[in-house]
Design an enzyme around this catalytic site. Structure first.
Site, short mmCIF file in Angstrom:
data_model
loop_
_atom_site.label_atom_id
_atom_site.label_comp_id
_atom_site.label_asym_id
_atom_site.label_seq_id
_atom_site.Cartn_x
_atom_site.Cartn_y
_atom_site.Cartn_z
N HIS A 16 58.52 -58.89 30.43
CA HIS A 16 58.06 -57.59 29.92
C HIS A 16 56.77 -57.18 30.63
O HIS A 16 56.58 -56.02 31.00
CB HIS A 16 57.82 -57.66 28.41
CG HIS A 16 59.07 -57.73 27.60
ND1 HIS A 16 59.34 -56.87 26.56
CD2 HIS A 16 60.14 -58.56 27.67
CE1 HIS A 16 60.51 -57.17 26.03
NE2 HIS A 16 61.00 -58.20 26.68
N ASP A 120 54.97 -51.61 24.42
CA ASP A 120 56.22 -52.35 24.54
C ASP A 120 57.06 -52.14 23.28
O ASP A 120 56.52 -51.79 22.22
CB ASP A 120 55.89 -53.84 24.71
CG ASP A 120 57.12 -54.67 25.03
OD1 ASP A 120 57.45 -54.79 26.21
OD2 ASP A 120 57.76 -55.19 24.08
#
Length: 483
Positions: A16, A120
């Site tokens: 990520h 995120d």
């Protein structure tokens, strides 16, 4: 117009983190008015690679900085799965660091003005902090647009139609979802949407997606046009496909000096193999198997007769939230004599410089866990993929590659093995051998289709390409939405 500052808060997982840095670099390259601050959380799954990664990005790209948040003691009463408790515990530190940025901006006329947060999927609850500062939030979604659509569909199914998705586990129900062209077998939904302990943690995050000013997705229109078009009915924030965002210089960020030797050794071995002759097996930064499954993979590879490069990782202690490590002596878990018998055609490695491997002309196929970054890399480098998903949304990604896109072959599509836990069925050598043979002898139509979409993935990021155009649009929206 005054310069604008974006605060990025990625999840503390290297996959990520890396793609968030890639989208940040693109934003900075595209608009000189932007600057970006990353607030970096530490976890047992964020590696020491991250800090050297920061340093190299700062050196290569101005107007970006990385602030490492203090470590936090987690409340034992908070659920510890998937970083949700970590992110909740960091909210106060996020607020403190952003307050400093605002003060800096107010004290100097040359400092950029806070324009918004980029969060995120796991850190969506930090929208609360953005709201306190009166700035908009954007989500950077590191998975497929079809997965974004799936999460929003399941959330609406649960909240509006009072359907309990955990009842789909092991069922034969097929879901007809707007984000997919094909009926979807509900039993391959991500564990986060099927588990009675996990669903209550994830539903609140998914609900927050709808509060964002926009959602950037690491995909490209030509690959997922059906899913992306499904968001255009006005019921969602704007969705911007800005990918594929790949860290194509990944090995340069490794701080461990002996990895340079490992890297050279791997590439030298590949240089001596015939074109498109090697099957590469890698199950991601979190993928590992128990001894019984390792032996079955070894036997399947040996029986296939194909050349192979296998990234074999040692599982962490059962129940520990840690990344796998390299074996000191892989022979301990491999069948007796395997290394000697396959020494001419195979190579066992631990850590793998994946983008360099996939980009090498000797690679002819990729047995993958179907993590979204790996899936995009397989497309980018035009390497056929055989699916062996393990956890997170990887079963859905396998479905996309096999059924929705028609780009991959199946070893398994519904295999499931949770992070750092024993379990998961054992896939036998015969099935692995068959999968490797199918992969390395993939039919010409699939090959041509993959080559075509690979070319489109590269064009998407070029000037006037689809992702490049969407990126311009998201920047304009960010500027327009500045307080």
């Amino acid at each position: 117009m005054k310069n604008a500052e974006l605060v990025f808060i990625p999840a503390p997982i290297i996959g990520h983190f890396a793609s968030a840095v890639e989208v940040a670099k693109l934003l900075l390259e595209r608009d000189k008015r932007l600057s970006i601050t990353f607030l970096v959380m530490k976890s047992s799954l964020s590696t020491k690679i991250a800090r050297s990664y920061n340093d190299s990005v700062i050196a290569a790209c101005g107007r970006i900085r990385f602030i490492h948040l203090p470590e936090v003691e987690l409340d034992p009463n908070l659920p510890s799965r998937f970083f949700i408790s970590l992110i909740e515990a960091q909210k106060a530190h996020v607020k403190e660091e952003v307050s400093k940025l605002v003060m800096e901006s107010e004290s100097s006329p040359d400092s950029p003005r806070l324009a918004g947060f980029v969060l995120d999927m796991f850190s969506a609850s930090i929208i609360d902090v953005a709201n306190e500062f009166g700035v908009p939030s954007y989500i950077f979604f590191t998975s497929a647009a079809a997965f974004l659509g799936t999460t929003l569909y399941i959330q609406a199914l649960h909240d509006e139609q009072k359907v309990d998705p955990t009842e789909f586990k092991n069922s034969d129900v097929e879901l007809v979802m707007p984000c997919l062209a094909s009926p979807f077998p509900a039993k391959v939904l991500p564990s986060s949407l099927l588990g009675k302990d996990l669903l209550p943690l994830f539903l609140p995050l998914i609900r927050r997606f709808r509060e964002a000013k926009g959602i950037m997705v690491n995909t490209f229109y030509e690959l997922e046009s059906h899913a992306i078009n499904s968001f255009s009915d006005g019921n969602y924030p704007p969705v911007y496909p800005v990918g594929p965002l790949l860290n194509l210089n990944g090995h340069e960020h490794d701080v461990v000096s002996d990895r340079k030797d490992t890297h050279r050794d791997i590439m030298r071995w590949l240089d001596h193999q015939p074109s498109s002759s090697v099957v590469y097996l890698c199950f991601g930064s979190m993928g590992s198997f128990g001894v019984e499954q390792v032996k079955e993979i070894a036997c399947g590879l040996e029986q296939s007769g194909h050349r192979f490069l296998w990234s074999l990782r040692q599982p962490p202690p059962n129940g520990k939230m840690e990344a796998p490590s390299d074996y000191v002596n892989p022979a301990e878990v491999l069948p007796e004599g395997f290394l000697d018998r396959t020494s001419e055609i195979g190579k066992i490695i631990g850590w793998a410089p994946q983008v360099d491997i996939l980009g090498h002309p000797s690679i002819g196929g990729f047995v993958s866990h179907c993590g979204w970054n790996s899936t995009l890399e397989s497309i980018w480098f035009d390497v056929p993929m055989a699916t062996w998903p393990m956890h997170a949304e990887q079963q859905l990604n396998a479905f996309l590659m096999i059924v929705e896109f028609g780009l991959a072959i199946e070893i398994q599509m519904n295999y499931r093995k949770e992070f750092n836990m024993d379990g998961g069925e054992i896939i036998r050598a015969e099935e692995i051998e068959k999968g490797v043979r199918c992969l390395m002898e993939i039919d010409i139509k699939k090959k041509e289709k993959l080559k075509e979409i690979s070319e489109k993935s590269r064009k998407a990021l070029m000037k006037d390409g689809s992702s490049s155009t969407w990126l311009d649009r998201v920047i304009q929206d960010m500027i327009d939405n500045m307080p």
